[in-house]
Scaffold this motif. Structure first.
Motif, PDB file in Angstrom:
ATOM      1  N   VAL A  79      51.704  46.463  41.884  1.00 19.60           N
ATOM      2  CA  VAL A  79      50.439  45.728  41.750  1.00 19.60           C
ATOM      3  C   VAL A  79      50.241  45.373  40.285  1.00 19.60           C
ATOM      4  O   VAL A  79      50.383  46.237  39.406  1.00 19.60           O
ATOM      5  CB  VAL A  79      49.254  46.553  42.270  1.00 19.60           C
ATOM      6  CG1 VAL A  79      47.938  45.776  42.100  1.00 19.60           C
ATOM      7  CG2 VAL A  79      49.463  46.926  43.735  1.00 19.60           C
ATOM      8  N   SER A  80      49.920  44.090  40.010  1.00 22.42           N
ATOM      9  CA  SER A  80      49.631  43.655  38.636  1.00 22.42           C
ATOM     10  C   SER A  80      48.125  43.605  38.436  1.00 22.42           C
ATOM     11  O   SER A  80      47.396  43.071  39.266  1.00 22.42           O
ATOM     12  CB  SER A  80      50.243  42.284  38.366  1.00 22.42           C
ATOM     13  OG  SER A  80      49.673  41.312  39.217  1.00 22.42           O
ATOM     14  N   ASP A  81      47.650  44.161  37.340  1.00 25.63           N
ATOM     15  CA  ASP A  81      46.226  44.187  37.004  1.00 25.63           C
ATOM     16  C   ASP A  81      46.031  43.445  35.684  1.00 25.63           C
ATOM     17  O   ASP A  81      46.300  43.977  34.606  1.00 25.63           O
ATOM     18  CB  ASP A  81      45.731  45.633  36.894  1.00 25.63           C
ATOM     19  CG  ASP A  81      44.217  45.711  36.721  1.00 25.63           C
ATOM     20  OD1 ASP A  81      43.572  44.637  36.742  1.00 25.63           O
ATOM     21  OD2 ASP A  81      43.682  46.820  36.558  1.00 25.63           O
ATOM     22  N   ALA A  82      45.552  42.188  35.787  1.00 23.21           N
ATOM     23  CA  ALA A  82      45.358  41.388  34.576  1.00 23.21           C
ATOM     24  C   ALA A  82      44.213  41.916  33.724  1.00 23.21           C
ATOM     25  O   ALA A  82      44.210  41.734  32.506  1.00 23.21           O
ATOM     26  CB  ALA A  82      45.110  39.933  34.957  1.00 23.21           C
TER      27      ALA A  82
ATOM     28  N   ALA B 147      54.398  41.771  27.635  1.00 19.42           N
ATOM     29  CA  ALA B 147      54.571  40.878  28.777  1.00 19.42           C
ATOM     30  C   ALA B 147      53.278  40.768  29.585  1.00 19.42           C
ATOM     31  O   ALA B 147      52.396  41.614  29.517  1.00 19.42           O
ATOM     32  CB  ALA B 147      55.708  41.378  29.665  1.00 19.42           C
ATOM     33  N   LYS B 148      53.186  39.685  30.374  1.00 15.64           N
ATOM     34  CA  LYS B 148      52.062  39.493  31.274  1.00 15.64           C
ATOM     35  C   LYS B 148      52.333  40.232  32.579  1.00 15.64           C
ATOM     36  O   LYS B 148      53.449  40.184  33.108  1.00 15.64           O
ATOM     37  CB  LYS B 148      51.861  38.003  31.545  1.00 15.64           C
ATOM     38  CG  LYS B 148      51.497  37.197  30.304  1.00 15.64           C
ATOM     39  CD  LYS B 148      51.456  35.721  30.591  1.00 15.64           C
ATOM     40  CE  LYS B 148      50.385  35.396  31.608  1.00 15.64           C
ATOM     41  NZ  LYS B 148      50.249  33.929  31.804  1.00 15.64           N
ATOM     42  N   PRO B 149      51.350  40.937  33.131  1.00 10.70           N
ATOM     43  CA  PRO B 149      51.599  41.732  34.345  1.00 10.70           C
ATOM     44  C   PRO B 149      52.113  40.894  35.514  1.00 10.70           C
ATOM     45  O   PRO B 149      53.032  41.314  36.220  1.00 10.70           O
ATOM     46  CB  PRO B 149      50.221  42.335  34.646  1.00 10.70           C
ATOM     47  CG  PRO B 149      49.506  42.342  33.345  1.00 10.70           C
ATOM     48  CD  PRO B 149      49.984  41.137  32.620  1.00 10.70           C
ATOM     49  N   GLU B 150      51.539  39.699  35.723  1.00 10.68           N
ATOM     50  CA  GLU B 150      51.975  38.903  36.875  1.00 10.68           C
ATOM     51  C   GLU B 150      53.402  38.394  36.710  1.00 10.68           C
ATOM     52  O   GLU B 150      54.108  38.184  37.713  1.00 10.68           O
ATOM     53  CB  GLU B 150      51.020  37.723  37.089  1.00 10.68           C
ATOM     54  CG  GLU B 150      50.825  36.834  35.871  1.00 10.68           C
ATOM     55  CD  GLU B 150      49.696  37.294  34.994  1.00 10.68           C
ATOM     56  OE1 GLU B 150      49.184  36.479  34.201  1.00 10.68           O
ATOM     57  OE2 GLU B 150      49.309  38.481  35.102  1.00 10.68           O
ATOM     58  N   ASP B 151      53.848  38.184  35.451  1.00 10.34           N
ATOM     59  CA  ASP B 151      55.228  37.752  35.241  1.00 10.34           C
ATOM     60  C   ASP B 151      56.208  38.904  35.446  1.00 10.34           C
ATOM     61  O   ASP B 151      57.307  38.705  35.994  1.00 10.34           O
ATOM     62  CB  ASP B 151      55.392  37.185  33.828  1.00 10.34           C
ATOM     63  CG  ASP B 151      54.615  35.890  33.627  1.00 10.34           C
ATOM     64  OD1 ASP B 151      54.262  35.265  34.653  1.00 10.34           O
ATOM     65  OD2 ASP B 151      54.348  35.519  32.475  1.00 10.34           O
ATOM     66  N   LEU B 152      55.826  40.086  35.009  1.00 13.26           N
ATOM     67  CA  LEU B 152      56.722  41.239  35.122  1.00 13.26           C
ATOM     68  C   LEU B 152      56.795  41.771  36.550  1.00 13.26           C
ATOM     69  O   LEU B 152      57.791  42.400  36.931  1.00 13.26           O
ATOM     70  CB  LEU B 152      56.254  42.345  34.169  1.00 13.26           C
ATOM     71  CG  LEU B 152      57.337  43.307  33.647  1.00 13.26           C
ATOM     72  CD1 LEU B 152      58.396  42.535  32.899  1.00 13.26           C
ATOM     73  CD2 LEU B 152      56.716  44.354  32.761  1.00 13.26           C
TER      74      LEU B 152
END
Length: 451
Positions: free
Chosen positions: A144-147, A124-129
């Motif tokens: 916090v999401s870290d792309a 999954a993508k961090p910003e989506d999760l």
């Protein structure tokens, strides 16, 4: 005395039930439709402790009733019920919103026992999760999401961290579609979508990238590993390109145009019509009428034409410049009978492609051209071209000089009467000579500037 009066007034407003003994460690609070910050202040007054409500506490109305509880029990109940955290600094207790307190005191291991954990993602993508995870965890949990590292960072209590671990394991699963193929759209900012797909040809599998120049996006189809590789490659090439501005000066150096028209042009009654191939004459009463024009014209000319256009282009992109006109030439196919129109550029033309080096040098592929119409053959123009193909390297602001484009034309036309014009000595009376000499040199001065 003042403290007792204030306590009595606030107790009457909030419905406070005071303990029977002043020094009892147990507290009793009965609050109805009261602001949350006022409840915390009331708790401080009853316990005699230094309890301060933080500015991050939301202004909400609450109703609660606590009977014969200790200060720690009251604080624990209020913080858990309304998403608050407690920070102790000596004899002072600060109560505030959990998210704000966790950010402000990340190393605080007091009553809340805040911890931080990093969860790498595989699918999954961090910003989506992040959105789904924040809604499923207790209020105040920091997510916090870290792309860059493709990971989620969660800060909260030990129980919250464990719950986040189980949720991420369930949410970070491969996409459930045919063949395990997923789609991702990457929006570009600097490079054209079709150019980006061409640049990655041979690096990623064919048909894995689809370009949409209208929206300037690239759609990636394939597994998560392929999407990660293609995404990183697109981000690496989608960078702003440098620009070069060329200052061009085109000069016709010391052109020389000399012409002369000397002699006698003889004609009859139809003189002046341009038909001089015959000897027109008219016999009237035995006399011969002859029209004669004496030409003694010599012309000398000096002229200089200067053009100063400017043209800008991106690094490794060709730029074209035309100063002149486009002449349409119509030809008819002898087999089909259909006409065909071909455009011929007449004037000053320049094609240039710059390449900017790391040291600031500019390597330019130059194709200057100068053309002019010399005449026509069955309505088809006869074009004289002067062109140069060159590749040079210069510094920013240095001038490139391209010269040697010479043109030297001599023309000599003699018009005479048949037989009489060939007579020695006297034949010059029956001849007219037109001479012209044209000589010039076109020079290109090209100065590049990095923008």
């Amino acid at each position: 005395m003042i403290k007792r009066i204030a306590t009595f007034v606030l107790s009457a407003v909030l419905g406070l039930t005071a303990p029977g003994v002043a020094d009892s460690p147990c507290l009793s609070i009965d609050a109805r439709n009261t602001d949350l910050a006022d409840v915390i202040r009331l708790l401080a007054m009853q316990s005699g402790q230094n309890i301060v409500p933080d500015g991050s506490i939301k202004s909400i109305r609450v109703s609660l009733r606590l009977h014969d509880v200790s200060l720690d029990e009251a604080l624990s109940t209020i913080t858990q019920a309304y998403g608050l955290e407690v920070h102790r600094a000596g004899r002072i207790i600060i109560v505030g919103d959990a998210a704000a307190m966790n950010r402000r005191y990340p190393d605080d291991a007091g009553a809340s026992g805040t911890k931080t954990a990093v969860f790498p993602l595989g699918h999954a993508k961090p910003e989506d999760l992040k959105v789904s995870l924040s809604d499923a965890l207790p209020a105040g949990t920091v997510v916090v999401s870290d792309a860059r590292t493709r990971a989620l960072i969660v800060s909260g209590s030990a129980t919250t961290i464990e719950r986040a671990r189980r949720l991420i394991a369930a949410l970070d699963a491969p996409a459930a579609n045919a063949g395990g193929t997923a789609f991702e759209t990457i929006r570009l900012r600097n490079i054209k979508a079709s150019d980006a797909v061409k640049a990655l040809k041979g690096i990623v599998p064919d048909n894995a990238l689809v370009a949409d120049d209208r929206q300037d996006v690239v759609v990636i189809s394939g597994s998560s590993e392929l999407q990660t590789t293609a995404r990183n490659l697109l981000q690496s090439i989608d960078t702003p390109g440098k620009q070069v501005m060329f200052e061009v000066r085109v000069a016709d150096l010391a052109p020389q145009i000399d012409s002369s028209n000397v002699g006698v042009t003889i004609g009859g009654p139809g003189y002046g019509s341009g038909a001089l191939a015959q000897i027109p004459y008219l016999l009237t009463r035995g006399s011969l009428i002859v029209n004669a024009q004496l030409n003694a014209l010599v012309q000398n000319g000096r002229a200089s034409i200067l053009a100063q256009p400017r043209i800008a282009t991106l690094n490794n992109k060709e730029a074209t410049l035309l100063i002149g006109e486009t002449y349409p030439v119509v030809t008819v196919n002898q087999q089909t009978g259909y006409p065909t129109v071909t455009n011929v550029d007449i004037g000053v033309k320049l094609r240039v492609t710059p390449t900017i080096g790391d040291d600031g040098s500019i390597t330019a592929e130059l194709h200057p051209e100068y053309s002019q119409i010399m005449g026509f053959n069955n309505a088809v123009p006869i074009v004289a071209n002067r062109r140069v193909d060159s590749t040079l390297r210069v510094r920013d602001g240095e001038t490139i000089v391209l010269g040697g484009l010479f043109s030297d034309i001599d023309s000599d036309t003699v018009t005479k009467l048949p037989f009489l014009g060939d007579v020695p000595v006297l034949g010059s009376v029956f001849r007219n000579r037109q001479r012209s000499h044209t000589r010039d040199e076109v020079v290109f001065y090209i100065t590049p500037h990095i923008l």
